[in-house]
Design an enzyme around this catalytic site. Sequence first.
Site, PDB file in Angstrom:
ATOM      1  N   LEU A   8      47.360  43.844  34.336  1.00 39.22           N
ATOM      2  CA  LEU A   8      47.397  42.382  34.449  1.00 39.22           C
ATOM      3  C   LEU A   8      46.084  41.785  33.949  1.00 39.22           C
ATOM      4  O   LEU A   8      45.013  42.124  34.444  1.00 39.22           O
ATOM      5  CB  LEU A   8      47.641  41.960  35.901  1.00 39.22           C
ATOM      6  CG  LEU A   8      48.884  42.550  36.567  1.00 39.22           C
ATOM      7  CD1 LEU A   8      49.125  41.840  37.905  1.00 39.22           C
ATOM      8  CD2 LEU A   8      50.104  42.456  35.673  1.00 39.22           C
ATOM      9  N   ALA A   9      46.207  40.927  32.966  1.00 44.52           N
ATOM     10  CA  ALA A   9      44.993  40.389  32.342  1.00 44.52           C
ATOM     11  C   ALA A   9      45.220  38.978  31.825  1.00 44.52           C
ATOM     12  O   ALA A   9      44.664  38.580  30.811  1.00 44.52           O
ATOM     13  CB  ALA A   9      44.566  41.300  31.197  1.00 44.52           C
ATOM     14  N   ARG A  15      35.470  31.468  37.045  1.00 45.16           N
ATOM     15  CA  ARG A  15      34.096  31.631  37.532  1.00 45.16           C
ATOM     16  C   ARG A  15      33.168  32.339  36.536  1.00 45.16           C
ATOM     17  O   ARG A  15      31.961  32.369  36.725  1.00 45.16           O
ATOM     18  CB  ARG A  15      34.101  32.352  38.884  1.00 45.16           C
ATOM     19  CG  ARG A  15      34.568  31.415  40.002  1.00 45.16           C
ATOM     20  CD  ARG A  15      34.056  31.861  41.340  1.00 45.16           C
ATOM     21  NE  ARG A  15      34.819  32.980  41.855  1.00 45.16           N
ATOM     22  CZ  ARG A  15      34.284  34.002  42.509  1.00 45.16           C
ATOM     23  NH1 ARG A  15      32.980  34.077  42.704  1.00 45.16           N
ATOM     24  NH2 ARG A  15      35.047  34.962  42.974  1.00 45.16           N
ATOM     25  N   GLN A  75      52.077  36.096  29.184  1.00 41.69           N
ATOM     26  CA  GLN A  75      52.496  35.308  30.346  1.00 41.69           C
ATOM     27  C   GLN A  75      51.932  33.911  30.116  1.00 41.69           C
ATOM     28  O   GLN A  75      50.733  33.692  30.253  1.00 41.69           O
ATOM     29  CB  GLN A  75      51.911  35.917  31.637  1.00 41.69           C
ATOM     30  CG  GLN A  75      52.391  35.207  32.896  1.00 41.69           C
ATOM     31  CD  GLN A  75      51.552  35.550  34.121  1.00 41.69           C
ATOM     32  OE1 GLN A  75      50.376  35.896  34.013  1.00 41.69           O
ATOM     33  NE2 GLN A  75      52.149  35.430  35.292  1.00 41.69           N
ATOM     34  N   ASP A 105      40.602  43.274  35.370  1.00 37.42           N
ATOM     35  CA  ASP A 105      39.254  42.952  35.850  1.00 37.42           C
ATOM     36  C   ASP A 105      38.804  43.895  36.963  1.00 37.42           C
ATOM     37  O   ASP A 105      37.873  43.617  37.699  1.00 37.42           O
ATOM     38  CB  ASP A 105      39.179  41.485  36.323  1.00 37.42           C
ATOM     39  CG  ASP A 105      40.145  41.184  37.462  1.00 37.42           C
ATOM     40  OD1 ASP A 105      40.875  42.097  37.900  1.00 37.42           O
ATOM     41  OD2 ASP A 105      40.165  40.024  37.919  1.00 37.42           O
ATOM     42  N   GLY A 140      43.915  40.484  50.270  1.00 36.40           N
ATOM     43  CA  GLY A 140      45.142  40.674  51.028  1.00 36.40           C
ATOM     44  C   GLY A 140      44.949  41.809  52.032  1.00 36.40           C
ATOM     45  O   GLY A 140      44.218  42.756  51.774  1.00 36.40           O
ATOM     46  N   ASN A 226      34.614  38.844  38.954  1.00 30.26           N
ATOM     47  CA  ASN A 226      35.033  37.437  38.901  1.00 30.26           C
ATOM     48  C   ASN A 226      33.958  36.511  38.363  1.00 30.26           C
ATOM     49  O   ASN A 226      34.233  35.371  38.030  1.00 30.26           O
ATOM     50  CB  ASN A 226      35.441  36.962  40.300  1.00 30.26           C
ATOM     51  CG  ASN A 226      36.687  37.684  40.775  1.00 30.26           C
ATOM     52  OD1 ASN A 226      37.718  37.663  40.114  1.00 30.26           O
ATOM     53  ND2 ASN A 226      36.575  38.376  41.897  1.00 30.26           N
ATOM     54  N   TYR A 348      13.129  52.184   6.408  1.00 30.07           N
ATOM     55  CA  TYR A 348      14.542  51.796   6.508  1.00 30.07           C
ATOM     56  C   TYR A 348      15.349  52.700   5.587  1.00 30.07           C
ATOM     57  O   TYR A 348      15.120  52.717   4.371  1.00 30.07           O
ATOM     58  CB  TYR A 348      14.753  50.329   6.106  1.00 30.07           C
ATOM     59  CG  TYR A 348      16.235  50.014   6.016  1.00 30.07           C
ATOM     60  CD1 TYR A 348      17.042  50.121   7.153  1.00 30.07           C
ATOM     61  CD2 TYR A 348      16.841  49.669   4.809  1.00 30.07           C
ATOM     62  CE1 TYR A 348      18.402  49.884   7.076  1.00 30.07           C
ATOM     63  CE2 TYR A 348      18.207  49.434   4.735  1.00 30.07           C
ATOM     64  CZ  TYR A 348      18.980  49.545   5.873  1.00 30.07           C
ATOM     65  OH  TYR A 348      20.333  49.325   5.804  1.00 30.07           O
ATOM     66  N   ALA A 362       5.723  57.347   4.994  1.00 30.46           N
ATOM     67  CA  ALA A 362       5.659  56.122   5.795  1.00 30.46           C
ATOM     68  C   ALA A 362       5.985  54.900   4.942  1.00 30.46           C
ATOM     69  O   ALA A 362       5.569  54.811   3.795  1.00 30.46           O
ATOM     70  CB  ALA A 362       4.275  55.980   6.402  1.00 30.46           C
TER      71      ALA A 362
HETATM   72  C1  UD1 Z   1      45.159  39.849  44.482  1.00 29.46           C
HETATM   73  C2  UD1 Z   1      46.125  40.311  45.556  1.00 29.46           C
HETATM   74  C3  UD1 Z   1      45.353  40.594  46.846  1.00 29.46           C
HETATM   75  C4  UD1 Z   1      44.278  41.631  46.575  1.00 29.46           C
HETATM   76  C5  UD1 Z   1      43.400  41.199  45.416  1.00 29.46           C
HETATM   77  C6  UD1 Z   1      42.466  42.305  45.033  1.00 29.46           C
HETATM   78  C7  UD1 Z   1      48.273  39.210  45.131  1.00 29.46           C
HETATM   79  C8  UD1 Z   1      49.146  38.087  45.522  1.00 29.46           C
HETATM   80  N1  UD1 Z   1      47.111  39.288  45.796  1.00 29.46           N
HETATM   81  O1  UD1 Z   1      44.622  38.623  44.907  1.00 29.46           O
HETATM   82  O2  UD1 Z   1      46.214  41.084  47.841  1.00 29.46           O
HETATM   83  O3  UD1 Z   1      43.511  41.849  47.757  1.00 29.46           O
HETATM   84  O4  UD1 Z   1      44.167  40.858  44.253  1.00 29.46           O
HETATM   85  O5  UD1 Z   1      41.548  41.860  44.071  1.00 29.46           O
HETATM   86  O6  UD1 Z   1      48.619  40.019  44.292  1.00 29.46           O
HETATM   87  N2  UD1 Z   1      47.051  37.709  37.101  1.00 29.46           N
HETATM   88  C9  UD1 Z   1      47.858  37.509  36.031  1.00 29.46           C
HETATM   89  N3  UD1 Z   1      48.792  36.524  36.079  1.00 29.46           N
HETATM   90  C10 UD1 Z   1      48.971  35.757  37.162  1.00 29.46           C
HETATM   91  C11 UD1 Z   1      48.123  35.963  38.278  1.00 29.46           C
HETATM   92  C12 UD1 Z   1      47.174  36.962  38.220  1.00 29.46           C
HETATM   93  O7  UD1 Z   1      47.746  38.198  35.009  1.00 29.46           O
HETATM   94  O8  UD1 Z   1      49.857  34.897  37.149  1.00 29.46           O
HETATM   95  C13 UD1 Z   1      46.030  38.771  37.028  1.00 29.46           C
HETATM   96  C14 UD1 Z   1      44.615  38.233  37.096  1.00 29.46           C
HETATM   97  O9  UD1 Z   1      44.126  37.992  35.777  1.00 29.46           O
HETATM   98  C15 UD1 Z   1      43.869  39.357  37.772  1.00 29.46           C
HETATM   99  C16 UD1 Z   1      44.924  39.975  38.692  1.00 29.46           C
HETATM  100  O10 UD1 Z   1      46.161  39.600  38.165  1.00 29.46           O
HETATM  101  O11 UD1 Z   1      43.448  40.349  36.878  1.00 29.46           O
HETATM  102  C17 UD1 Z   1      44.776  39.529  40.135  1.00 29.46           C
HETATM  103  O12 UD1 Z   1      44.952  38.136  40.222  1.00 29.46           O
HETATM  104  P1  UD1 Z   1      44.069  37.236  41.164  1.00 29.46           P
HETATM  105  O13 UD1 Z   1      44.507  35.837  41.013  1.00 29.46           O
HETATM  106  O14 UD1 Z   1      42.640  37.534  40.962  1.00 29.46           O
HETATM  107  O15 UD1 Z   1      44.546  37.757  42.582  1.00 29.46           O
HETATM  108  P2  UD1 Z   1      43.799  37.612  43.957  1.00 29.46           P
HETATM  109  O16 UD1 Z   1      44.042  36.260  44.477  1.00 29.46           O
HETATM  110  O17 UD1 Z   1      42.419  38.082  43.833  1.00 29.46           O
HETATM  111 CA    CA Z   2      40.877  38.505  42.093  1.00 29.73          CA
END
Ligand code: UD1
Ligand code: CA
Length: 450
Positions: A8-9, A15, A75, A105, A140, A226, A348, A362
């Site tokens: 997921l990226a 931030r 996405q 990340d 979570g 982050n 060089y 040199a």
């Molecule tokens: C998420 C988890 C949380 C966990 C935490 C750990 C969920 C609902 N929550 O929360 O339980 O403790 O990670 O760091 O899963 N991303 C997408 N598309 C989206 C949303 C997110 O690609 O629509 C990606 C973000 O870029 C990121 C990752 O998913 O790499 C996590 O998303 P983020 O919004 O940071 O989740 P947290 O709220 O931190």
């Molecule tokens: Ca996060």
Amino acid sequence: MKTALIILAAGKGTRMNSDLPKVLHPIAGEAMLVHAMASGAPLTPERTIVVAGHGVDQVRAAALEHDPETIVVEQTEQLGTAHAVAQAAPALAGFDGMAVVLYGDTPFIQAETLNRMAEALTDNDVVVLGFEAADPARYGRLILQGASLERIVEYKDASEAERAITLCNSGVVAARADLLFDLISDVGNDNASSEYYLTDIIGIARDRGLSATAVTCAEEETMGVNSRADLAQADAAFQARARATLMEDGVTLTAPETVFLCRDTVIGRDTLVEPNVVFGPGVTVESGATIRAFSHLEGCHVSRGGIVGPYARLRPGAELAEDVRIGNFVEVKNAQIAEGAKVNHLSYIGDAHIGARSNIGAGTITCNYDGVMKHHTHIGERVFIGSNTMLVAPVSVGDGAMTGSGSVITSDVEPDALALARAPQVEKPGMARKLFEMLKAKKARAQRGS
Ligand code: UD1
Ligand code: CA
């Protein structure tokens, strides 16, 4: 079991305060996305799907550069982690293996941890990676009943009692791909964030009578990035591990905390690395070499017994054979330096070949660039290049030849020849003394006048 990675990226990474997508910020010289992809590589995935959103074109380019087989899906709206994973469904239609969800990340999940998750999946339908958080903050929370994971509750939706739980969700999930997408299709967004939470699949699985469990790992593995401060901390954590591994592998680091490494840095046993050395991507150093203080290396190879630096710069394509010596303030780019050759001072060497046992004096420069194109310099074996020689490429110097100091060499030099290409010396007896007297008199007149 066959494995697919879903990374997921798509998130913005607000931030980071950057034009660059968060996952492309480098840790140890490489995008954190590449670290995340590499962290899943030990599972030998058949398919890797990167879910991109913000900066999708840049993210796609970086993913494909690291692994051309990567499938990048877009996405367009970031509606939550479950929605993000669902974007990978078409790319995994009919895939009958395990899917592992990683975050772009969260770059440092260890192979051993993923293997434990895969193993736990043999007795469970869904496996989540958890960790004991020193400061659980907004993670979570994992709700366990014995070994059974009952559900995951997001911080925003948690009760006070649930917030007191310190076992947190890393975000890494493993399940059979078909089951994963099936569970996700039941996820809604009726929660505090109005997002589709991937974490909801645990409660859904349990309601269906399926089994779920948590595997745990050390908190530093699950470290997410982050902010720029997190990035610096992640880099520091990476460097600390990489230095420790090198030392275990028999490399001497005189001042380990001042040596900076990349994910792909390879250094052989009994090599010495002095303080303040930076290794960029693509460096291999064989055994028994010495990299002296304040050197910068990238995309290069140093063979056994080589000595580099202090203050040397090896750029991409620098190929040093055994026992080569590159000294202070020498830059080498796209050049092969054959066995035992020496370039000791202030030079060089670019787009060149230097034959075995040649000595480059040199201040020698290969003038490889005419303002439009790059040209090659070929120097044979046992050549002696006099100090401050300009080698205007394309040019070659034959085996056993010599150039006189200060020469500007514009045409090829035959083997065993001496080439001199500089103004002949002119000497005027007594002239220096006369000149001094004249100048002193002029100064005295000027002082009287003022
Ligand atoms: C998420 C988890 C949380 C966990 C935490 C750990 C969920 C609902 N929550 O929360 O339980 O403790 O990670 O760091 O899963 N991303 C997408 N598309 C989206 C949303 C997110 O690609 O629509 C990606 C973000 O870029 C990121 C990752 O998913 O790499 C996590 O998303 P983020 O919004 O940071 O989740 P947290 O709220 O931190
Ligand atoms: Ca996060």
